[in-house]
Design a protein around this motif. Structure first.
Motif, mmCIF file in Angstrom:
data_model
loop_
_atom_site.group_PDB
_atom_site.id
_atom_site.type_symbol
_atom_site.label_atom_id
_atom_site.label_comp_id
_atom_site.label_asym_id
_atom_site.label_seq_id
_atom_site.Cartn_x
_atom_site.Cartn_y
_atom_site.Cartn_z
ATOM 1 N N THR A 1 13.963 37.829 23.918
ATOM 2 C CA THR A 1 14.161 39.227 24.558
ATOM 3 C C THR A 1 15.186 40.129 23.958
ATOM 4 O OG1 THR A 1 13.815 38.027 26.717
ATOM 5 C CG2 THR A 1 15.061 40.207 27.038
ATOM 6 N N TYR A 2 16.235 39.564 23.409
ATOM 7 C CA TYR A 2 17.243 40.276 22.588
ATOM 8 C C TYR A 2 17.303 40.036 21.240
ATOM 9 C CZ TYR A 2 18.910 40.231 27.368
ATOM 10 O OH TYR A 2 19.072 40.312 28.832
ATOM 11 N N LYS A 3 16.731 41.286 20.547
ATOM 12 C CA LYS A 3 16.600 41.006 19.137
ATOM 13 C C LYS A 3 17.898 40.987 18.268
ATOM 14 C CE LYS A 3 12.416 41.101 20.205
ATOM 15 N NZ LYS A 3 11.936 39.802 20.431
ATOM 16 N N ASN A 4 18.872 41.157 18.852
ATOM 17 C CA ASN A 4 20.186 40.906 17.898
ATOM 18 C C ASN A 4 20.963 39.624 18.137
ATOM 19 O OD1 ASN A 4 21.014 42.086 20.329
ATOM 20 N ND2 ASN A 4 21.588 43.981 19.453
ATOM 21 N N LEU A 5 20.125 38.574 19.165
ATOM 22 C CA LEU A 5 20.949 37.440 19.227
ATOM 23 C C LEU A 5 19.899 36.065 18.361
ATOM 24 C CD1 LEU A 5 22.161 38.870 21.580
ATOM 25 C CD2 LEU A 5 21.679 36.889 23.142
ATOM 26 N N HIS A 6 20.793 35.399 17.455
ATOM 27 C CA HIS A 6 20.155 34.641 17.029
ATOM 28 C C HIS A 6 20.605 33.209 16.809
ATOM 29 C CE1 HIS A 6 18.713 38.385 15.154
ATOM 30 N NE2 HIS A 6 19.894 38.745 14.936
ATOM 31 N N ILE A 7 19.894 32.334 16.339
ATOM 32 C CA ILE A 7 20.345 30.876 16.465
ATOM 33 C C ILE A 7 20.184 30.057 14.912
ATOM 34 C CG2 ILE A 7 17.974 29.974 17.154
ATOM 35 C CD1 ILE A 7 19.686 27.753 18.849
ATOM 36 N N LEU A 8 20.930 29.511 14.756
ATOM 37 C CA LEU A 8 20.960 28.394 13.265
ATOM 38 C C LEU A 8 21.429 26.927 13.925
ATOM 39 C CD1 LEU A 8 20.822 28.274 10.277
ATOM 40 C CD2 LEU A 8 23.011 28.979 9.951
ATOM 41 N N ASN A 9 20.546 26.166 14.051
ATOM 42 C CA ASN A 9 20.873 24.860 14.722
ATOM 43 C C ASN A 9 19.887 23.716 14.582
ATOM 44 O OD1 ASN A 9 22.044 22.855 16.659
ATOM 45 N ND2 ASN A 9 22.753 24.700 17.881
ATOM 46 N N GLY A 10 20.043 22.527 15.058
ATOM 47 C CA GLY A 10 19.296 21.489 14.854
ATOM 48 C C GLY A 10 19.039 20.985 13.698
ATOM 49 N N MET A 11 20.180 20.906 12.650
ATOM 50 C CA MET A 11 20.108 19.961 11.353
ATOM 51 C C MET A 11 20.146 18.585 11.473
ATOM 52 S SD MET A 11 20.117 22.870 9.688
ATOM 53 C CE MET A 11 20.277 24.595 10.508
ATOM 54 N N GLY A 12 20.497 17.963 12.551
ATOM 55 C CA GLY A 12 20.371 16.644 12.635
ATOM 56 C C GLY A 12 21.160 15.636 11.995
ATOM 57 N N THR A 13 20.603 14.846 11.466
ATOM 58 C CA THR A 13 21.365 13.605 10.510
ATOM 59 C C THR A 13 21.383 14.340 9.058
ATOM 60 O OG1 THR A 13 19.357 12.546 9.798
ATOM 61 C CG2 THR A 13 20.706 11.826 11.859
ATOM 62 N N ARG A 14 20.893 15.284 8.686
ATOM 63 C CA ARG A 14 20.944 16.021 7.225
ATOM 64 C C ARG A 14 21.432 17.250 7.063
ATOM 65 N NH1 ARG A 14 17.866 12.201 4.835
ATOM 66 N NH2 ARG A 14 16.416 10.742 5.653
ATOM 67 N N GLY A 15 22.473 17.472 7.988
ATOM 68 C CA GLY A 15 23.126 19.011 7.760
ATOM 69 C C GLY A 15 23.520 19.371 6.317
ATOM 70 N N VAL A 16 24.285 18.232 5.669
ATOM 71 C CA VAL A 16 24.663 18.522 4.348
ATOM 72 C C VAL A 16 23.618 19.066 3.329
ATOM 73 C CG1 VAL A 16 25.470 17.425 2.300
ATOM 74 C CG2 VAL A 16 26.627 16.851 4.405
ATOM 75 N N MET A 17 22.414 18.366 3.578
ATOM 76 C CA MET A 17 21.229 18.921 2.752
ATOM 77 C C MET A 17 20.506 20.415 3.283
ATOM 78 S SD MET A 17 19.014 15.846 1.514
ATOM 79 C CE MET A 17 17.752 16.653 0.686
ATOM 80 N N LEU A 18 20.470 20.409 4.551
ATOM 81 C CA LEU A 18 19.900 21.338 5.312
ATOM 82 C C LEU A 18 20.449 22.885 5.403
ATOM 83 C CD1 LEU A 18 17.783 19.491 8.034
ATOM 84 C CD2 LEU A 18 16.868 21.130 6.326
#
Length: 349
Positions: free
Chosen positions: A300-317
Motif C-alpha cells: 500500500t505504501y511505496k516508501n515503507l520497506h523491509i530488510l529482515n529474515g536473515m535467519g542463522t546466516r546473517g553474517v553472510m546474507l
C-alpha cells in the motif's frame, strides 16, 4: 529532509546504513536494544550446510560481498572483526568420511570441501576418524562489530536510542514523517521485533531461539572451529564460544535450564576435558519457513520497506541483501523472486 529512516541496528540495519553511507545518502537509525540475536550470534560464515552436505544459497556471491563489506568497516574503524579460520567437521565413522568424499565430488561443493582427511590431534577431543576441512570459512565478532559501529553512528548523530512508535509515523505520497523527522523512505530491519510492526506483521517470520555458551577450557588447544552437532569456536585465552540450540516454541531472549542442559550434554559428547561456563546467552533468530530473507516494499505504501529474515546466516546474507534492497529502491532493479515479500500476500497470511 533525510533520505532514509532505518529502524533496527542489528546486522541488517548496519549493513543498510553502511550501504547508504557509501552512496552518500542521509539517514537516522533507531535502536531500542529489544532484540539481541546479532549480539549472541555465533557469527560463523560457512558456504556449506554440513547437515545435508549442500551449498548455501548464492554462497559465492554472498561471501564476496561480505568480505568487502567487513573489510571496509574494519578500515574505517581501525579494528578487526572478520577472522578467517578453518571449520573442521569431525567424523564419527567411516560412513561419514565416505559421505564427505561423495559431497566433495559435486561441482558446486568441490571449491569448499577439502578432499584430504585431517588427523591433527587436539587435547580434549578424541577423533579416531579425523576431520574434513571446509574452505572459505571464518567468523565475524558480531558483538564487537555492533558495539563499535553503534559508537560510530552515535558520534555522527546518526543513531537514536529509542523505541520506534508506529502510531507516530505519518505517511505521505512523496515522503514519511516521524515526530520532527522527515525522510523519503523508511526501512524496517527489526529482526524478530517485526511482529509488532503493523505494516509487515503479516509476513511469516517464524523466529528460532538459540542459546550458546562462552566457556573456558584450559586443556583445550583448538586453533580451528570444530563443527559437529554444535560448533566450538576459539576466542583466545582458552575461551571458546559454543552453540547453538534451536527452539521453535520459546520466543524470549532468556537463557533456560533446558538449553543449558542440552549444550552441556553436547559438549560432553565432544570434549573429554574440563570446562567452565563463563556466560550463557540467548536470542531469537529471525527465521523464515522457506529459509529466504524478506525484502521489499509495502503493497500500500511505496516508501515503507523491509530488510529482515536473515535467519542463522546473517553474517553472510546481510551485506548482499542490503545492496539488493538499496538497488531495488533507488535504481528500480527487481528483487530475486526468492527473497521478494511479494511471494507472501497480506490477505493469505
Amino acid at each position: 529532509m533525510l533520505d532514509y529512516i532505518i529502524v533496527g541496528s542489528g546486522l541488517s540495519g548496519i549493513a543498510f546504513a553502511e550501504t547508504l553511507l557509501q552512496h552518500k545518502k542521509q539517514f537516522i537509525l533507531f535502536e531500542n536494544h529489544s532484540q539481541n540475536s546479532t549480539q549472541i550470534a555465533g557469527g560463523l560464515y560457512n558456504p556449506v550446510i554440513l547437515k545435508r552436505f549442500s551449498q548455501v544459497w548464492n554462497a559465492n556471491h554472498q561471501l564476496e560481498i561480505a568480505h568487502k563489506f567487513y573489510e571496509s568497516i574494519e578500515q574505517k574503524l581501525n579494528t578487526q572483526f572478520d577472522f578467517k579460520i578453518p571449520i573442521y567437521r569431525k567424523f564419527f565413522s567411516v560412513e561419514e568420511q565416505n559421505n564427505w568424499f561423495a559431497a566433495s565430488d559435486k561441482p558446486n561443493l568441490a571449491p569448499f570441501l577439502s578432499t584430504k582427511i585431517i588427523h591433527k590431534k587436539y587435547n580434549g577431543i578424541d577423533s579416531p576418524y579425523g576431520y574434513g576441512e571446509v574452505l572459505e570459512t571464518g567468523y565475524v565478532d558480531t558483538m564487537s562489530l555492533l558495539n563499535q559501529y553503534h559508537q560510530y553512528l552515535k558520534k555522527n548523530n546518526w543513531l537514536v536510542e529509542s523505541s520506534f512508535e508506529y502510531n507516530a509515523l505519518k505517511i505521505f505520497e512523496t515522503h514519511i514523517a516521524y515526530k520532527n523527522i522527515e525522510a523519503k523512505n523508511i526501512v524496517f530491519a527489526e529482526g524478530f521485533g517485526m511482529h509488532s510492526n503493523p505494516y509487515f506483521n503479516y509476513l511469516p517470520l517464524d523466529g528460532t531461539k538459540g542459546e550458546l555458551f562462552i566457556i573456558k577450557a584450559d586443556d583445550l588447544n583448538l586453533d580451528v572451529i570444530i563443527n559437529t552437532s554444535i560448533f566450538i569456536l576459539p576466542l583466545g585465552n582458552n575461551r571458546y564460544k559454543v552453540g547453538a540450540t534451536y527452539n521453535w516454541d520459546d520466543k524470549t531472549n532468556t537463557p533456560t535450564e533446558e538449553g543449558k542442559k542440552e549444550l552441556i550434554d553436547r559438549i560432553k559428547e565432544i570434549l573429554n576435558c574440563d570446562f567452565e561456563i563463563i556466560e550463557h546467552l540467548a536470542g531469537v533468530r529471525p527465521t523464515v519457513k522457506d529459509r529466504r530473507p524478506l525484502l521489499g516494499t509495502n503493497q500500500t505504501y511505496k516508501n515503507l520497506h523491509i530488510l529482515n529474515g536473515m535467519g542463522t546466516r546473517g553474517v553472510m546474507l546481510a551485506p548482499a541483501m542490503a545492496i539488493d534492497l538499496y538497488d531495488f529502491i533507488e535504481n528500480g532493479k527487481p528483487l530475486d523472486k526468492a527473497i521478494d515479500i511479494k511471494r507472501y500476500s497480506p490477505t493469505k497470511n
